[in-house]
Write an enzyme that holds these catalytic residues in place. Structure first.
Site, PDB file in Angstrom:
ATOM      1  N   ASP A   1     -22.349  -3.609 -30.055  1.00  0.00           N
ATOM      2  CA  ASP A   1     -21.076  -2.982 -30.411  1.00  0.00           C
ATOM      3  C   ASP A   1     -20.627  -2.078 -29.268  1.00  0.00           C
ATOM      4  O   ASP A   1     -21.425  -1.679 -28.414  1.00  0.00           O
ATOM      5  CB  ASP A   1     -21.184  -2.198 -31.719  1.00  0.00           C
ATOM      6  CG  ASP A   1     -22.201  -1.060 -31.638  1.00  0.00           C
ATOM      7  OD1 ASP A   1     -23.328  -1.295 -31.173  1.00  0.00           O
ATOM      8  OD2 ASP A   1     -21.862   0.073 -32.028  1.00  0.00           O
TER       9      ASP A   1
ATOM     10  N   GLU B   1     -24.494   0.865 -33.183  1.00  0.00           N
ATOM     11  CA  GLU B   1     -25.114   1.992 -32.482  1.00  0.00           C
ATOM     12  C   GLU B   1     -24.121   3.111 -32.229  1.00  0.00           C
ATOM     13  O   GLU B   1     -24.467   4.296 -32.310  1.00  0.00           O
ATOM     14  CB  GLU B   1     -25.700   1.496 -31.158  1.00  0.00           C
ATOM     15  CG  GLU B   1     -26.632   2.484 -30.470  1.00  0.00           C
ATOM     16  CD  GLU B   1     -25.913   3.440 -29.532  1.00  0.00           C
ATOM     17  OE1 GLU B   1     -26.550   4.406 -29.081  1.00  0.00           O
ATOM     18  OE2 GLU B   1     -24.711   3.231 -29.248  1.00  0.00           O
TER      19      GLU B   1
END
Length: 442
Positions: free
Chosen positions: A99, A162
């Site tokens: 991400d 994250e």
């Protein structure tokens, strides 16, 4: 005429062959990074099938398909997180994420174009953290192709949340087994022995009659606000111009410069000039004094891991209430309770939206020493372990550290416009991670 012995000739041929093979891995990795960057995997509206949005799910599927094509065992845990398996035995982790933070403003290259030019791959995630994830994967491929048999079960774990909450790691811990030891290529070299604590707070300021009807800015809690806009009750043009504000219709707009929330000094917060425009209002002055000028001295906390930093990164005004999310990174040796006590002295209403305790390892621990040795061997540079304000997946491990990809002296690229990774750096990272994994899992 120079004569070669049979042994010397074989050694030279082996070295040339290895160089050619590593160049091929580098070329393949560059293409793979470019392809992954083309998918915007920033947090988006989720569904039961795609908890962090379609982009993150696609990026995970593409990464695992790449690994499966190399002959590795792979697992996709409900589009929260995936893993690539290599070897058997005691588990060892390499923790990466796919991400990204939102693109933000100020780009001169398409943040999701995957452009390769001037010896660089441009785009969001090239450095943080799609590029390093791909390099780690190709390091495993290089070892596998050489016939290396690890003495441990290597798990290359790739999460999809994250940047905004770690729900991917929470899910992994529910459905799989997290190794105790490993590293995360999501920080700096030579090796990270400590990470500051992370405390993200949402402050609430209530107004009987605010000087504006609307205010909004910032893309993520861990990203310096690079764009902010406000709808004031009235506009004083000379005053607005004195603060460098743009006028668009009935709105005032400020464009700043993004940076990682742990290094706010590297950015230009777009929120502050707009708030200063209204500083004659006592309530607004209090916001500035508390959150920007540090009236209560939070940034005085300091230890060997550095000073406390606080970065107001997201703002929203609705229905008489101004909400500002502040990203606090506090020194690793300072107790959380001491930080909260200092925050409470401000007398403000707030809620905690994210908390991660600090990470700390002795500089002479076996893991830190081994990775430092690998760095020195690969670069010829002295390796002195360092501390950072950023937070990595290394905190998910009992014995984990950050290890690259950024080198001492590199420009700050994470969470900034025109993020890139150089083609040359891709090859070097594959080599470093290959040697690190071999040393730690043989």
């Amino acid at each position: 005429m120079l004569q070669w012995s049979g042994i010397a000739k074989n050694a030279a041929l082996a070295a040339i062959t290895e160089c050619i093979i590593m160049e091929r891995y580098q070329e393949e990795a560059v293409r793979a990074i470019s392809d992954l960057v083309k998918t915007n995997s920033a947090l988006a509206k989720g569904t039961p099938r795609t908890p962090f949005g379609e982009g993150a799910a696609k990026c995970l599927a593409d990464f695992l398909a790449l690994a499966a094509g190399m002959g590795f065992e792979t697992h996709n845990y409900d589009n929260y997180v995936g893993e690539v398996i290599f070897g058997e035995g005691e588990e060892f982790a390499i923790l990466c994420h796919l991400d990204v933070v939102p693109a933000g403003e100020g780009w001169t290259h398409d943040p999701f174009g995957g452009e390769i030019s001037d010896g660089k791959i441009w785009g969001r995630g090239t450095t943080d953290d799609k590029g390093p994830a791909v390099c780690a994967l190709y390091a495993l491929k290089a070892l596998k192709d050489e016939g290396f048999v690890p003495g441990k079960k290597i798990k290359l774990i790739v999460g999809c949340n994250e940047e905004c909450g770690w729900r991917c790691i929470e899910h992994y811990n529910e459905v799989a087994h997290m190794p105790e030891t490993g590293f995360s290529p999501d920080a700096d070299f030579p090796v990270i022995y400590a990470e500051k604590g992370i405390l993200q707070l949402r402050f609430h300021f209530v107004f009987d009659r605010a000087p504006f009807l609307y205010m909004q800015g910032g893309s993520a809690p861990n990203m310096v606000c690079s764009y902010c806009e406000v709808l004031p009750r009235s506009i004083q043009i000379p005053k607005a111009e004195s603060f460098g504000l743009k006028i668009k219709g009935k709105k005032l707009i400020c464009i700043g410069k993004s940076a990682h929330g742990s290094t706010p000094e590297l950015g230009e917060n777009a929120m502050l000039p707009l708030l200063k425009y209204f500083e004659h209002i006592p309530e607004i002055k209090n916001v500035i004094d508390c959150l920007f000028r540090d009236k209560y001295g939070l940034t005085k906390f300091e230890d060997e891991t550095g000073r406390l930093t606080m970065s107001p990164n997201v703002v929203k005004f609705r229905k008489g209430q101004l909400q500002i999310v502040v990203d606090i990174r506090y020194p690793a040796s300072i107790p959380y309770e001491e930080i909260i006590a200092a925050v409470n002295k401000m007398g403000l209403l707030y809620e905690t939206i994210n908390f991660q305790p600090p990470l700390y390892h002795a500089k002479d621990s076996a893991l830190v020493k081994t990775l430092a040795e690998v760095y020195e061997e690969c670069t010829g540079q002295k390796a002195e372990p360092v501390a950072i304000g950023g937070g990595t997946y290394a905190r998910a491990l009992k014995n984990g550290v950050g290890f690259g990809p950024e080198f001492p002296g590199d420009p700050a690229l994470a969470h900034q416009p025109d993020e890139y990774i150089s083609v040359e750096r891709v090859g070097l990272l594959i080599d470093i991670y290959k040697k690190a994994v071999e040393r730690l899992t043989k």
